[in-house]
Design an enzyme around this catalytic site. Sequence first.
Site, PDB file in Angstrom:
ATOM      1  CD  GLU A  52     126.199  94.492 136.781  1.00 27.11           C
ATOM      2  OE1 GLU A  52     125.989  95.699 136.999  1.00 27.11           O
ATOM      3  OE2 GLU A  52     126.537  93.675 137.666  1.00 27.11           O
ATOM      4  CE  LYS A 114     127.344  97.506 139.695  1.00 24.68           C
ATOM      5  NZ  LYS A 114     126.626  96.257 139.998  1.00 24.68           N
ATOM      6  CD  GLU A 163     126.527 100.609 144.714  1.00 23.44           C
ATOM      7  OE1 GLU A 163     126.265 100.093 143.604  1.00 23.44           O
ATOM      8  OE2 GLU A 163     127.546 100.338 145.374  1.00 23.44           O
ATOM      9  CG  ASN A 184     125.356  97.205 146.621  1.00 21.04           C
ATOM     10  OD1 ASN A 184     124.866  96.072 146.612  1.00 21.04           O
ATOM     11  ND2 ASN A 184     126.575  97.459 146.191  1.00 21.04           N
ATOM     12  CD  GLU A 214     122.888  99.477 142.813  1.00 19.90           C
ATOM     13  OE1 GLU A 214     122.698 100.576 142.270  1.00 19.90           O
ATOM     14  OE2 GLU A 214     123.943  99.197 143.432  1.00 19.90           O
ATOM     15  CB  SER A 215     123.782  93.344 145.492  1.00 25.82           C
ATOM     16  OG  SER A 215     124.808  94.099 144.885  1.00 25.82           O
TER      17      SER A 215
END
Length: 272
Positions: A52, A114, A163, A184, A214-215
């Site tokens: 990203e 995004k 998401e 997420n 994610e994250s």
Amino acid sequence: MLAQIVAGVAEDLEARQAQVPLEQLKERAARVPPALDPMPVLRSAGVSVIAEVKRASPSSGTLAPIDDPAELARSYAAGGASAISVLTEQRRFGGSLVDLASVRAAVDVPVLRKDFVLSSYQLWEARAMGADLVLLMASVLDQRALECLVDRAQSIGLTPLVEAHTEAEVERSLLAGATLVGINNRDLTTLRVDLETFARLAPLVPDHVVRVAESGIRGPHDVFDLAQSGADAVLVGTSLVAGAAEGSDPAAAVADLVAAGMHPALGQRTVR
């Protein structure tokens, strides 16, 4: 925090709509090359890395100025990233559609827009700038809007990454027809991260659907652990951008993540 971000996105969206009519966006979209299909590589063996480009976040503040998003994206791709994610929200993340267009022109891999997508206008913006994927967040869309945006994205060539953060959001994502589901690990209402979120929710996603973690992914060890929990891909931003700002080679950092996702102990993992 989430409500404030969405309110700001809605204000900025209204301003852009006043400046650029939808029909003009559609004309621009008609002139760009067809969208790339990210699904074959995301379904391939190992854990794919979506790297990203983002300058800031509500949880971490300013990460890096990123004067040349295209150069960073090229480094990611050179390291083996399967796709590049570009933050386009400007108030909290410091992104822009200009970043998206510059990254698209710089790499040959699929590019994800995004943002906090609220309307089909933003889908046309994404396609006009050459995006191949778009993020849709179950947390900010009611079910009717989510289903409509999934359908519209697919109809104009975009692959939606839907998401979710809760069991209910995973269920809603699947009902909306998502074939690419992002789990997420960050609770957007508190900004807290818990990597166990993916481990808890991944079993709810059928094997034919691609699971993206994610994250909170800090390095190869997290990729390996998430792969063991069923991740087909990981989306990594903060650790890569912060590392590059401190002098680390972003291509090498991505290569390390890719290698972790291909570790022999994980076996040959493909999505059916």
